[in-house]
Design a protein around this motif. Structure first.
Motif, PDB file in Angstrom:
ATOM      1  N   GLY A 108       0.760  -1.240   0.000  1.00 29.27           N
ATOM      2  CA  GLY A 108       0.000   0.000   0.000  1.00 29.27           C
ATOM      3  C   GLY A 108       0.788   1.286   0.000  1.00 29.27           C
ATOM      4  N   GLY A 109       2.052   1.227   0.256  1.00 32.48           N
ATOM      5  CA  GLY A 109       2.780   2.477   0.417  1.00 32.48           C
ATOM      6  C   GLY A 109       3.996   2.531  -0.473  1.00 32.48           C
ATOM      7  N   ASP A 110       4.837   3.494  -0.198  1.00 31.96           N
ATOM      8  CA  ASP A 110       6.043   3.696  -0.993  1.00 31.96           C
ATOM      9  C   ASP A 110       7.248   3.144  -0.242  1.00 31.96           C
ATOM     10  OD1 ASP A 110       5.508   5.483   0.945  1.00 31.96           O
ATOM     11  OD2 ASP A 110       5.730   7.279  -0.288  1.00 31.96           O
ATOM     12  N   LEU A 111       7.149   1.855   0.103  1.00 30.86           N
ATOM     13  CA  LEU A 111       8.176   1.208   0.921  1.00 30.86           C
ATOM     14  C   LEU A 111       8.754   0.005   0.190  1.00 30.86           C
ATOM     15  CD1 LEU A 111       6.141   1.433   4.203  1.00 30.86           C
ATOM     16  CD2 LEU A 111       8.385   2.458   3.861  1.00 30.86           C
ATOM     17  N   PHE A 112      10.038  -0.243   0.420  1.00 30.37           N
ATOM     18  CA  PHE A 112      10.748  -1.296  -0.305  1.00 30.37           C
ATOM     19  C   PHE A 112      11.557  -2.145   0.670  1.00 30.37           C
ATOM     20  CE2 PHE A 112      10.256   2.501  -2.770  1.00 30.37           C
ATOM     21  CZ  PHE A 112       9.738   2.046  -3.977  1.00 30.37           C
ATOM     22  N   ALA A 113      11.809  -3.388   0.278  1.00 33.92           N
ATOM     23  CA  ALA A 113      12.673  -4.248   1.095  1.00 33.92           C
ATOM     24  C   ALA A 113      14.092  -3.694   1.033  1.00 33.92           C
ATOM     25  CB  ALA A 113      12.641  -5.669   0.551  1.00 33.92           C
ATOM     26  N   SER A 114      14.819  -3.804   2.137  1.00 35.62           N
ATOM     27  CA  SER A 114      16.231  -3.390   2.146  1.00 35.62           C
ATOM     28  C   SER A 114      17.075  -4.629   2.440  1.00 35.62           C
ATOM     29  CB  SER A 114      16.456  -2.338   3.238  1.00 35.62           C
ATOM     30  OG  SER A 114      16.499  -2.965   4.511  1.00 35.62           O
ATOM     31  N   PRO A 115      18.394  -4.546   2.256  1.00 33.95           N
ATOM     32  CA  PRO A 115      19.228  -5.734   2.512  1.00 33.95           C
ATOM     33  C   PRO A 115      19.177  -6.216   3.960  1.00 33.95           C
ATOM     34  CG  PRO A 115      20.458  -4.084   1.259  1.00 33.95           C
ATOM     35  CD  PRO A 115      19.172  -3.433   1.673  1.00 33.95           C
ATOM     36  N   VAL A 116      18.804  -5.338   4.913  1.00 32.65           N
ATOM     37  CA  VAL A 116      18.776  -5.766   6.319  1.00 32.65           C
ATOM     38  C   VAL A 116      17.378  -6.172   6.793  1.00 32.65           C
ATOM     39  CG1 VAL A 116      20.847  -4.535   7.039  1.00 32.65           C
ATOM     40  CG2 VAL A 116      18.662  -3.342   7.094  1.00 32.65           C
ATOM     41  N   GLY A 117      16.453  -6.292   5.865  1.00 35.30           N
ATOM     42  CA  GLY A 117      15.130  -6.809   6.238  1.00 35.30           C
ATOM     43  C   GLY A 117      14.132  -5.735   6.602  1.00 35.30           C
TER      44      GLY A 117
END
Ligand code: B12
Length: 237
Positions: A108-117
């Motif tokens: 739903g938002g403007d969020l992404f997975a990062s390498p640290v979870g």
């Protein structure tokens, strides 16, 4: 005032923001409302940086000496707003099983997975978290206007070659795609006055995005101490 504006206003009163809103599908696993109606909108509410700190620090939960102060505060605020708006409150804690907040947030938002979870945001970096979600029987629309177009190239991590988050942990607890919890916790317990506990996770600090949103030391310490205490309880039970 439309329902979403009302929700934004209620959340803001407690230093919180609406972080994501989407129309759940069956695979999202969003529970029905207490009335039995299916959820047509799920809104995730959380803090960006230390936005919640003034409201939380002035609350009865803070400093009452009982454990899980922030979770109890979140439960009280989330339940109160849900009652006012006729929604069902869902919480990220209290499991297992856990509601899949990160999966929901990416819907739903403007969020992404990062390498640290942790999920990364272009402005807030890794300095944000979810306090509760509200399930509504009606459609609340999309606060971001057009539905976001998904794609890794929009993630701040896509342009980051340094991957400093993966190298900052003193015990190498983060390896791309894996978080070695035991290594992290052993280090935190052995160094209660070390920077990980007093300033917050060093992998989070190493990210060049969202530095202006780094948690104030009191909040960083609360999270790290609560996290160690929770795991210690789990080990002894
Ligand atoms: C269990 C849990 C933990 C466990 C570790 C789990 C693990 N082995 O990775 C512990 C207790 C150790 C932990 C620690 C932390 N956590 Co935590 N945790 C959760 C919790 C309650 C459930 C996750 C889960 O199992 N979900 C169930 C599955 C089905 O849902 P999902 O959305 O698909 O979950 C996926 C992701 O969570 C992902 N994932 C989670 N952690 C990691 C780490 C890595 C490296 C990778 C690759 C993937 C990954 O794997 C899950 C399965 O696909 C969530 C809240 C929630 N309900 O989602 C918070 C949550 C993920 N944690 C969060 C945070 C902030 C932390 C801490 C930074 C807390 C702190 N100290 O400040 C630390 C991180 C470590 C550190 N050094 O500081 C936030 C993340 C916010 C964000 N920006 O994305 C969440 C969403 C809680 C919240 N209130 O917002 N956490």
């Amino acid at each position: 005032m439309d329902r979403l504006a009302e929700l934004n206003e209620e959340a803001a009163r407690h230093g919180l923001r609406v972080r994501a809103v989407f129309a759940p599908e069956e695979l999202d696993g969003v529970p029905a409302l207490d009335s039995g109606q299916p959820a047509r909108t799920l809104a995730l509410i959380g803090n960006v940086g230390s936005s919640l700190w003034p409201a939380f620090a002035a609350s009865p939960e803070h400093g009452d000496g009982e454990r899980d102060a922030l979770d109890r505060w979140s439960r009280r605020i989330g339940t109160m707003i849900a009652q006012r708006l006729g929604a069902r409150a869902l919480f990220p804690f209290g499991g297992p099983p856990h509601h899949p907040f990160q999966r929901w947030a990416m819907r739903g938002g403007d969020l992404f997975a990062s390498p640290v979870g942790l999920l990364v945001h272009a402005e807030y970096g890794l300095w944000h978290a979810f306090r509760f979600a509200l399930a509504f029987a009606e459609s609340l629309g999309d606060p971001l206007g057009d539905p976001p177009v998904r794609g890794d190239e929009r993630s701040p991590c896509a342009m980051c070659d340094a991957r400093s988050c993966l190298h900052a942990c003193p015990v190498g607890a983060f390896v791309e795609g894996e978080y070695r919890v035991a290594q992290c916790v052993e280090h935190l317990v052995a160094h209660p006055q070390g920077p990980c506990v007093t300033a917050g996770c060093l992998a989070r600090h190493a990210c060049p995005v969202g530095r202006a949103y780094r948690y104030v030391p009191a909040q960083a310490q609360l999270h790290m101490r609560a996290f160690v205490a929770k795991l210690a309880r789990r080990d002894s039970s």
